[in-house]
Design an enzyme around this catalytic site. Structure first.
Site, PDB file in Angstrom:
ATOM      1  N   ASP A 148      -7.682 -21.526   9.242  1.00  0.00           N
ATOM      2  CA  ASP A 148      -6.273 -21.309   8.907  1.00  0.00           C
ATOM      3  C   ASP A 148      -5.560 -22.614   8.544  1.00  0.00           C
ATOM      4  O   ASP A 148      -4.706 -22.631   7.655  1.00  0.00           O
ATOM      5  CB  ASP A 148      -5.576 -20.653  10.115  1.00  0.00           C
ATOM      6  CG  ASP A 148      -4.172 -20.163   9.788  1.00  0.00           C
ATOM      7  OD1 ASP A 148      -3.960 -19.683   8.661  1.00  0.00           O
ATOM      8  OD2 ASP A 148      -3.278 -20.261  10.665  1.00  0.00           O
ATOM      9  N   HIS A 194      -4.745 -27.202   4.986  1.00  0.00           N
ATOM     10  CA  HIS A 194      -3.608 -28.121   5.137  1.00  0.00           C
ATOM     11  C   HIS A 194      -4.034 -29.514   5.635  1.00  0.00           C
ATOM     12  O   HIS A 194      -3.643 -30.535   5.063  1.00  0.00           O
ATOM     13  CB  HIS A 194      -2.575 -27.559   6.120  1.00  0.00           C
ATOM     14  CG  HIS A 194      -2.059 -26.196   5.765  1.00  0.00           C
ATOM     15  ND1 HIS A 194      -1.903 -25.772   4.476  1.00  0.00           N
ATOM     16  CD2 HIS A 194      -1.645 -25.151   6.541  1.00  0.00           C
ATOM     17  CE1 HIS A 194      -1.420 -24.537   4.466  1.00  0.00           C
ATOM     18  NE2 HIS A 194      -1.265 -24.139   5.710  1.00  0.00           N
ATOM     19  N   LYS A 223      -4.215 -19.086   0.624  1.00  0.00           N
ATOM     20  CA  LYS A 223      -5.312 -19.522   1.480  1.00  0.00           C
ATOM     21  C   LYS A 223      -5.332 -18.660   2.743  1.00  0.00           C
ATOM     22  O   LYS A 223      -4.302 -18.067   3.043  1.00  0.00           O
ATOM     23  CB  LYS A 223      -5.189 -21.001   1.850  1.00  0.00           C
ATOM     24  CG  LYS A 223      -3.789 -21.401   2.273  1.00  0.00           C
ATOM     25  CD  LYS A 223      -3.489 -21.751   3.693  1.00  0.00           C
ATOM     26  CE  LYS A 223      -4.189 -21.216   4.839  1.00  0.00           C
ATOM     27  NZ  LYS A 223      -3.298 -20.810   5.958  1.00  0.00           N
ATOM     28  N   ARG A 260       0.847  -1.202   0.000  1.00  0.00           N
ATOM     29  CA  ARG A 260       0.000   0.000   0.000  1.00  0.00           C
ATOM     30  C   ARG A 260       0.878   1.247   0.000  1.00  0.00           C
ATOM     31  O   ARG A 260       0.682   2.167  -0.749  1.00  0.00           O
ATOM     32  CB  ARG A 260      -0.906  -0.025   1.232  1.00  0.00           C
ATOM     33  CG  ARG A 260      -2.213   0.666   1.001  1.00  0.00           C
ATOM     34  CD  ARG A 260      -3.122   0.518   2.183  1.00  0.00           C
ATOM     35  NE  ARG A 260      -2.877  -0.743   2.889  1.00  0.00           N
ATOM     36  CZ  ARG A 260      -3.146  -0.946   4.166  1.00  0.00           C
ATOM     37  NH1 ARG A 260      -3.675   0.002   4.893  1.00  0.00           N
ATOM     38  NH2 ARG A 260      -2.902  -2.121   4.744  1.00  0.00           N
ATOM     39  N   LYS A 296       5.402 -29.801   0.214  1.00  0.00           N
ATOM     40  CA  LYS A 296       6.433 -30.389   1.076  1.00  0.00           C
ATOM     41  C   LYS A 296       6.867 -31.728   0.486  1.00  0.00           C
ATOM     42  O   LYS A 296       6.039 -32.526   0.035  1.00  0.00           O
ATOM     43  CB  LYS A 296       5.909 -30.545   2.510  1.00  0.00           C
ATOM     44  CG  LYS A 296       5.655 -29.164   3.174  1.00  0.00           C
ATOM     45  CD  LYS A 296       5.346 -29.260   4.640  1.00  0.00           C
ATOM     46  CE  LYS A 296       4.868 -27.935   5.216  1.00  0.00           C
ATOM     47  NZ  LYS A 296       5.912 -27.087   5.777  1.00  0.00           N
ATOM     48  N   GLU A 303       2.465 -26.273  16.312  1.00  0.00           N
ATOM     49  CA  GLU A 303       3.379 -25.137  16.214  1.00  0.00           C
ATOM     50  C   GLU A 303       3.690 -24.645  17.618  1.00  0.00           C
ATOM     51  O   GLU A 303       2.813 -24.641  18.485  1.00  0.00           O
ATOM     52  CB  GLU A 303       2.727 -23.995  15.444  1.00  0.00           C
ATOM     53  CG  GLU A 303       2.434 -24.331  14.014  1.00  0.00           C
ATOM     54  CD  GLU A 303       1.900 -23.114  13.272  1.00  0.00           C
ATOM     55  OE1 GLU A 303       2.710 -22.388  12.686  1.00  0.00           O
ATOM     56  OE2 GLU A 303       0.688 -22.881  13.326  1.00  0.00           O
TER      57      GLU A 303
HETATM   58  C1  BG6 Z   1       0.073 -21.089   7.333  1.00  0.00           C
HETATM   59  C2  BG6 Z   1      -0.769 -20.550   8.467  1.00  0.00           C
HETATM   60  O1  BG6 Z   1      -0.740 -21.505   6.278  1.00  0.00           O
HETATM   61  O2  BG6 Z   1       0.846 -22.189   7.798  1.00  0.00           O
HETATM   62  C3  BG6 Z   1       0.114 -20.171   9.646  1.00  0.00           C
HETATM   63  O3  BG6 Z   1      -1.472 -19.411   8.030  1.00  0.00           O
HETATM   64  C4  BG6 Z   1       1.028 -21.303  10.041  1.00  0.00           C
HETATM   65  O4  BG6 Z   1      -0.703 -19.789  10.767  1.00  0.00           O
HETATM   66  C5  BG6 Z   1       1.754 -21.855   8.824  1.00  0.00           C
HETATM   67  O5  BG6 Z   1       1.966 -20.797  10.988  1.00  0.00           O
HETATM   68  C6  BG6 Z   1       2.533 -23.114   9.165  1.00  0.00           C
HETATM   69  O6  BG6 Z   1       3.302 -23.504   8.056  1.00  0.00           O
HETATM   70  P1  BG6 Z   1       4.622 -24.370   8.234  1.00  0.00           P
HETATM   71  O7  BG6 Z   1       5.048 -24.718   6.861  1.00  0.00           O
HETATM   72  O8  BG6 Z   1       5.598 -23.503   8.963  1.00  0.00           O
HETATM   73  O9  BG6 Z   1       4.211 -25.556   9.047  1.00  0.00           O
END
Ligand code: BG6
Length: 490
Positions: A234, A239, A147, A49, A181, A215
């Site tokens: 998310d 995923h 996404k 922006r 991956k 995480e």
């Molecule tokens: C993203 C999410 O899609 O994936 C995040 O928006 C998350 O919240 C991330 O931290 C995790 O990805 P990776 O590859 O680090 O496991």
């Protein structure tokens, strides 16, 4: 390598000065540059922006690359060469005229012109319509959509309808970086190149499957984004469901992009809907409260910047999913994801059934059944747990781990997921991208859970940072006489 064989493209990164771009996309592009040099006229244009001056932008990117790349990937000479391809430009998403700033930076030849939308998905249609109005969407244009696309089925359909005014389906790349991956692709080979596994890959031999994405980080600087999103949108909607599809799908007739996507879609159609009371029985919704990870104190979710102190948004989800088809009848898939858990890991555990008749004196338990453990991160590995005889006299049975890791890779670095997927976009390969019907079906399945949570006044279950989620998550499996795998929970 001859210059003519080097990668030639223009890439316009909307959200180019944002978190994802700095943490993942630009580091991935730098790594791609090091393995597959770019043509001298390849351009990467970050759109913000209020874009900083080019010098300030390059400084910032350099800082972030040094911070986010593995140490052995950084070298000043490569950075200086790579930086020659970078530029930044300021555009206000809702002001079509400001998109004119892009025109002098884009080439006029037939090279792939990639627009990467890494902004809030509510802006996708606005950006596409401005690009369209200025005639920037040429036949060689492609668009990558980050996404979550939409926030439910309805909004996802609206976005899709609007995007189709400007792009054909073959120009749209819906990215889910988990599909990029290495181990996820290896999973296809493991399943469909080994009769050993394929013949056992069904309800006759498999007791259940667990998929965990954990995480240790919290929401970091993305509090506002997370407040609107939550873990279900998310991670689960994309995923986790994509991993489930790859694990559960039928063998495709070949590996053409649409044949693989057809099979994934069939799995989504077969997911048993979670409705009414099933939701409370099969889905756990958690939120982290203050705690500690590896001795370091962490604040609770509602104390994070950009988060309401009364927020009931989930940072943890665990669920039991059933697939109503011949192959998977009666086999639960347990999915789990959360922030501020003890460690970062992504693990798939395929738990095989016990042998029907046991002839040894050693007492058998869950550990005595075969288990295939596929770890996607932090390190990639595939381990098959078998039973073997303990050395020495007698017939003591113990478990033996057979490591199936590819050992022929030598020192070869495994490409980062975004690096691989960005290369696929440039090459025009849609295999590892999500098709519109898959996206819609995933939302269709998730929507009732979202609605149920939005209409409830009950709070999520709280869990302390550094724990493996709320008690309900352990209970979810305990009710079925099962435990989460100790690799991820240990
Ligand atoms: C993203 C999410 O899609 O994936 C995040 O928006 C998350 O919240 C991330 O931290 C995790 O990805 P990776 O590859 O680090 O496991």
């Amino acid at each position: 390598m001859k210059e003519s064989s080097n990668l030639l493209f223009d890439l316009v990164l909307f959200g180019g000065t944002g978190d994802l771009s700095m943490r993942k996309l630009l580091p991935a592009l730098y790594q791609l540059y090091r393995t597959t040099p770019f043509h001298a006229s390849t351009r990467i244009i970050a759109v913000g922006r209020t874009a900083p001056s080019k010098e300030a932008f390059l400084h910032r990117v350099q800082d972030k690359l040094e911070q986010h790349l593995p140490q052995d990937s950084w070298d000043t000479v490569s950075w200086q060469q790579f930086a020659k391809h970078l530029n930044c430009v300021s555009i206000e998403a809702d002001k079509t005229e400001s998109y004119r700033n892009l025109i002098p930076l884009l080439s006029e030849d037939q090279r792939p012109r990639v627009f990467y939308f890494s902004t809030h998905s509510s802006l996708y249609a606005t950006i596409a319509s401005s690009l369209g109005a200025l005639g920037l969407i040429t036949p060689c244009a492609r668009v990558v959509l980050e996404k979550p696309i939409g926030r439910d089925l309805n909004t996802a359909r609206n976005i899709s309808g609007q995007m189709s005014n400007y792009f054909t389906e073959s120009q749209i790349y819906r990215i889910d970086h988990y599909l990029g991956k290495e181990t996820v692709q290896n999973l296809l080979v493991l399943r469909f190149a080994n009769p050993l596994f394929e013949s056992l890959w069904n309800h006759h031999y498999i007791d259940h499957i667990q998929i965990t994405i954990s995480e240790s980080i919290g929401v970091e600087s993305r509090g506002e984004f997370y407040e609107e999103t939550g873990a279900l949108r998310d991670i689960v909607q994309n995923h986790l469901l994509q991993l489930l599809c790859i694990l559960a799908m039928e063998p495709p007739p070949n590996i053409e992009p649409d044949r693989i996507r057809d099979e994934k879609l069939k799995v989504l159609y077969a997911l048993k809907p979670l409705l009414g009371d099933d939701i409370a029985r099969s889905v756990v919704r958690g939120q982290y409260s203050a705690g500690a990870i590896k001795g370091k104190d962490c604040i609770g979710y509602t104390e994070e910047e950009g988060v309401s102190e009364h927020s009931t948004i989930e940072t943890f989800v665990a669920m039991k999913v059933m697939i109503d088809n011949m192959r998977w009848s009666g086999v639960p898939f347990y999915l789990r994801t959360g922030k501020r858990l003890p460690s970062r890991s992504c693990e798939i555990v395929v738990q095989f059934k016990e042998i029907p008749h046991w002839i040894f004196d050693t007492v058998r338990g869950q550990l005595m059944s075969n288990q295939l453990v596929i770890t996607l991160q932090p390190d990639e590995s595939i381990t098959l747990r078998l039973c073997g005889k303990r050395l020495g006299p007698g017939m003591d049975v113990r478990t033996v781990d057979l490591n199936l890791n590819p050992n022929s890779r030598g020192n070869k670095r495994s490409a980062d997921a975004y690096e691989r997927l960005l290369l696929d976009v440039v090459k025009g390969d849609q295999t590892l991208f999500v098709r519109q019907d898959e996206l819609e079906q995933a939302w269709h399945w998730i929507d009732p859970i979202l609605l149920d949570w939005e209409s409830t006044t009950s709070p999520p279950e709280y869990y302390a940072c550094g724990s493996w989620g709320p008690a309900g998550s352990t209970l979810l499996l305990a009710k079925d006489g099962r435990l989460w795998h100790e690799g991820a929970t240990g």
